[in-house]
Scaffold this motif. Sequence first.
Motif, PDB file in Angstrom:
ATOM      1  N   UNK A  53     -10.148 165.221  23.969  1.00  0.00           N
ATOM      2  CA  UNK A  53     -10.933 164.303  23.136  1.00  0.00           C
ATOM      3  C   UNK A  53     -12.407 164.669  23.156  1.00  0.00           C
ATOM      4  N   UNK A  54     -12.901 165.040  24.336  1.00  0.00           N
ATOM      5  CA  UNK A  54     -14.318 165.430  24.437  1.00  0.00           C
ATOM      6  C   UNK A  54     -14.582 166.675  23.594  1.00  0.00           C
ATOM      7  N   UNK A  55     -13.677 167.667  23.716  1.00  0.00           N
ATOM      8  CA  UNK A  55     -13.861 168.893  22.934  1.00  0.00           C
ATOM      9  C   UNK A  55     -13.751 168.614  21.438  1.00  0.00           C
ATOM     10  N   UNK A  56     -12.803 167.761  21.066  1.00  0.00           N
ATOM     11  CA  UNK A  56     -12.659 167.419  19.654  1.00  0.00           C
ATOM     12  C   UNK A  56     -13.910 166.736  19.115  1.00  0.00           C
ATOM     13  N   UNK A  57     -14.503 165.855  19.928  1.00  0.00           N
ATOM     14  CA  UNK A  57     -15.721 165.170  19.498  1.00  0.00           C
ATOM     15  C   UNK A  57     -16.854 166.167  19.288  1.00  0.00           C
ATOM     16  N   UNK A  58     -16.936 167.157  20.185  1.00  0.00           N
ATOM     17  CA  UNK A  58     -17.974 168.177  20.029  1.00  0.00           C
ATOM     18  C   UNK A  58     -17.763 168.967  18.740  1.00  0.00           C
ATOM     19  N   UNK A  59     -16.491 169.328  18.476  1.00  0.00           N
ATOM     20  CA  UNK A  59     -16.215 170.089  17.254  1.00  0.00           C
ATOM     21  C   UNK A  59     -16.550 169.271  16.010  1.00  0.00           C
ATOM     22  N   UNK A  60     -16.254 167.975  16.044  1.00  0.00           N
ATOM     23  CA  UNK A  60     -16.576 167.129  14.896  1.00  0.00           C
ATOM     24  C   UNK A  60     -18.083 167.063  14.671  1.00  0.00           C
ATOM     25  N   UNK A  61     -18.829 166.963  15.760  1.00  0.00           N
ATOM     26  CA  UNK A  61     -20.291 166.923  15.621  1.00  0.00           C
ATOM     27  C   UNK A  61     -20.815 168.227  15.029  1.00  0.00           C
ATOM     28  N   UNK A  62     -20.242 169.361  15.483  1.00  0.00           N
ATOM     29  CA  UNK A  62     -20.674 170.645  14.931  1.00  0.00           C
ATOM     30  C   UNK A  62     -20.336 170.750  13.446  1.00  0.00           C
ATOM     31  N   UNK A  63     -19.129 170.301  13.066  1.00  0.00           N
ATOM     32  CA  UNK A  63     -18.758 170.327  11.653  1.00  0.00           C
ATOM     33  C   UNK A  63     -19.702 169.468  10.812  1.00  0.00           C
ATOM     34  N   UNK A  64     -20.033 168.284  11.316  1.00  0.00           N
ATOM     35  CA  UNK A  64     -20.923 167.396  10.575  1.00  0.00           C
ATOM     36  C   UNK A  64     -22.306 168.025  10.400  1.00  0.00           C
ATOM     37  N   UNK A  65     -22.783 168.654  11.460  1.00  0.00           N
ATOM     38  CA  UNK A  65     -24.085 169.319  11.387  1.00  0.00           C
ATOM     39  C   UNK A  65     -24.059 170.457  10.370  1.00  0.00           C
ATOM     40  N   UNK A  66     -22.979 171.229  10.408  1.00  0.00           N
ATOM     41  CA  UNK A  66     -22.849 172.343   9.464  1.00  0.00           C
ATOM     42  C   UNK A  66     -22.752 171.834   8.025  1.00  0.00           C
ATOM     43  N   UNK A  67     -22.049 170.741   7.835  1.00  0.00           N
ATOM     44  CA  UNK A  67     -21.914 170.162   6.502  1.00  0.00           C
ATOM     45  C   UNK A  67     -23.269 169.705   5.963  1.00  0.00           C
ATOM     46  N   UNK A  68     -24.052 169.073   6.807  1.00  0.00           N
ATOM     47  CA  UNK A  68     -25.385 168.623   6.379  1.00  0.00           C
ATOM     48  C   UNK A  68     -26.252 169.814   5.985  1.00  0.00           C
ATOM     49  N   UNK A  69     -26.159 170.884   6.755  1.00  0.00           N
ATOM     50  CA  UNK A  69     -26.955 172.071   6.448  1.00  0.00           C
ATOM     51  C   UNK A  69     -26.550 172.665   5.099  1.00  0.00           C
ATOM     52  N   UNK A  70     -25.226 172.712   4.855  1.00  0.00           N
ATOM     53  CA  UNK A  70     -24.755 173.237   3.570  1.00  0.00           C
ATOM     54  C   UNK A  70     -25.219 172.365   2.406  1.00  0.00           C
ATOM     55  N   UNK A  71     -25.144 171.061   2.571  1.00  0.00           N
ATOM     56  CA  UNK A  71     -25.594 170.163   1.507  1.00  0.00           C
ATOM     57  C   UNK A  71     -27.089 170.347   1.230  1.00  0.00           C
ATOM     58  N   UNK A  72     -27.853 170.542   2.276  1.00  0.00           N
ATOM     59  CA  UNK A  72     -29.293 170.758   2.081  1.00  0.00           C
ATOM     60  C   UNK A  72     -29.541 172.040   1.286  1.00  0.00           C
ATOM     61  N   UNK A  73     -28.817 173.105   1.642  1.00  0.00           N
ATOM     62  CA  UNK A  73     -28.995 174.364   0.920  1.00  0.00           C
ATOM     63  C   UNK A  73     -28.561 174.229  -0.541  1.00  0.00           C
ATOM     64  N   UNK A  74     -27.450 173.518  -0.767  1.00  0.00           N
ATOM     65  CA  UNK A  74     -26.982 173.331  -2.147  1.00  0.00           C
ATOM     66  C   UNK A  74     -28.005 172.545  -2.964  1.00  0.00           C
ATOM     67  N   UNK A  75     -28.578 171.528  -2.365  1.00  0.00           N
ATOM     68  CA  UNK A  75     -29.589 170.732  -3.074  1.00  0.00           C
ATOM     69  C   UNK A  75     -30.813 171.577  -3.417  1.00  0.00           C
TER      70      UNK A  75
END
Length: 521
Positions: free
Chosen positions: A433-455
Motif C-alpha cells: 500500500x505504501x509503494x502504491x501510494x508513492x506510485x500514485x503520487x508520482x503519476x499525479x505529479x507527472x500528469x500535472x507536468x504534462x498538462x502544464x506543457x500542453x497548456x
Amino acid sequence: MATTGKFHSRAKQPKLTGGDHSIEECNHRLHDKYIHFKPMKATDDKEKIQIYDGKETRDLIVPSRQPLDVPAILPNSEFQRLKKQAQVVTLQDRMAMLEEAERQKNALAMESAMRKENLLKAQKRQMAVLGSKLDTVESEAASKNLYLLKRSQDLIIEQDDRVKAANGVILAAKCRAIRNAQISEKKLIEKQLQEENKRLDMMMEQQRQKKIIVEEKKREVDKKKMVRYTKEIKQQMKENELLRLMEMEKIEEESKLLNKALIQMQKEEQQKQQAKKETQAKMREEFKKANVEVENYKLLKLEEQRIAEMRIQQFMKGKAEREEAREKELAAEKAAKEMEIARLRAQQEKAQDYRAQMDEMNALRMYEEKEKEWRDKEKAAALKRKQMVEDLKQCRAKQLEDIRKQQAVALARDEEDFMKVAKVQRMLLDKDLVEKKKREEQKLKHKKELLRQINDKEREKIMQHQEKFEDGKVQRLEYEINDRKVEDYLKDKIDRLRENNVPEQYIKDIERQLKIKKQEK
C-alpha cells in the motif's frame, strides 16, 4: 537365501549400499527380535478380533497404542532429505528471506541503470560517408519523405472545392469519352460482322456451285454404269435361260430312269408281302396250340391249390384246439401263483410296517437330540458375538477419542500457523500500500507536468494564429499561393489526360468548363 536370524522373509531382501554391514550379516536384536525381521503377512504378531456382519465373519486388527520401536536403516540421501524437511521456517526467517529478495532486486535495478548510463556515454554520433550503406539508407529515407510530403500536399489540394468540381468534370468527360469509344467500337464490330457474313455467304455460294457441278458429273457416270449393267444383265438372263432348258432335259431323263426303278421295287415289295403273310399264318397256328396247352396247365394248378388249402385248414384247426388246452393249463397255474404271491406280500407288508414305526421313533429321538445340540451352539455363538460387539464398541470409542485429540492438536497447530502467515501477509500488504501510494503520487505529479506543457503549447498556437489573422496581406498572399497551387495541380491533371491519349476535344471541353488557360508551348 540363507539368513542368520531365526525368521526370514520369502521375498528377496536388497543389500544396503551404506552402513557398516549388510542385512545378511546383521544379527542385532531388539526385544528378542531381529531388527531386519519382516513377517510373512501384515497381520502377523498383531491383535485381531472377529466380527459377524450378518453375512460373513471378518478379522479386524486392533490398533496398538505402543509406538514402533523397530529401527529403520535409511541411505544417506534419504536422511539428508528428511533432515532438510524437518527444519521449521520461522517468521524471522521469512522476513529475512523477503528482505534479501528485495535487496537483490534493488541491486539488479542499480546495475541496469549504471549499464544504461555507460552505454549512453559511450554512444557517438555516426556521420554518413558518401557511398556507404548509411548514406544509401539516408537518401532512401529522404526520397521517401519527399514523396510523402508531395502526397500530403496533393491530398490537401484535393480537399479544395475547385479541385473537387474539376474531378467531377474530368470524371464526366472520361465517362463520355469511354461511352463514345464503346459506341464507335460497337459500330466497327457490327460493320466487320456484316462484312464477315457477306464473305461467308459468298464462300457458301461458291461451295454450292462446286457441289452442283460434282453432282452432275456423278449422275452422268451413274447413267453410263446403269446402261452397262443393263446389257450385262440381259446377257446373263439369256445364258441362264439356256442353262435352265438343259437342266430340264436332264431332269426329265433322270425321272424316266427313276420311274423304271420304282416299278421294279414295287414288284419286289409285293413278293415280300406275300411271303410275310404266309409266315404270319403259320405263326398263328402255332400260337393257338400253345394257348390250349396253357389253359390245361392253369386248370391243373388251380386243383393243386384247392387241395393245399384244405390241408392247411385242417392243420390250423388242430393247432387251435391244442393252444386252447394249453391256455387253460397256464391259467390254472397262474391263479395258484397269484394266491401264493398275495399271501407272501401280506406277510411282508406287516413286517415293513413294524420296521417303519421303529425307524420313525429312532429318527424322532435323533432329531430332538440334534435340535438341542444346535440350540446350545447358537446360544454360545450369540453370547460370543455379543461379547465381540461389546469389545469392538469399546475399541471404537477409544479410537474416536484418540482421533478427536489428534484433530484438536492439529487444529491448534494450523490456527497458530495461520496467524503467523496472516501477520506476514498484513505486513506485506501494508508495504504494498505504501509503494502504491508513492506510485500514485508520482503519476499525479507527472500528469500535472504534462498538462502544464500542453497548456503552454496551446497558448503558443493561439498566439501564432492571432498573429496570422492580424496580418491581412499574409492571408491574401496565402490565398493567391493556394489558387496558384490549385491551378497548377489541375494543369498537371490535364497533362496526364493528354499522356493517357484522351481525345483533344474532351480536354478542350474540360479546359473550357474549368476556365483554364491553354499552356503556351
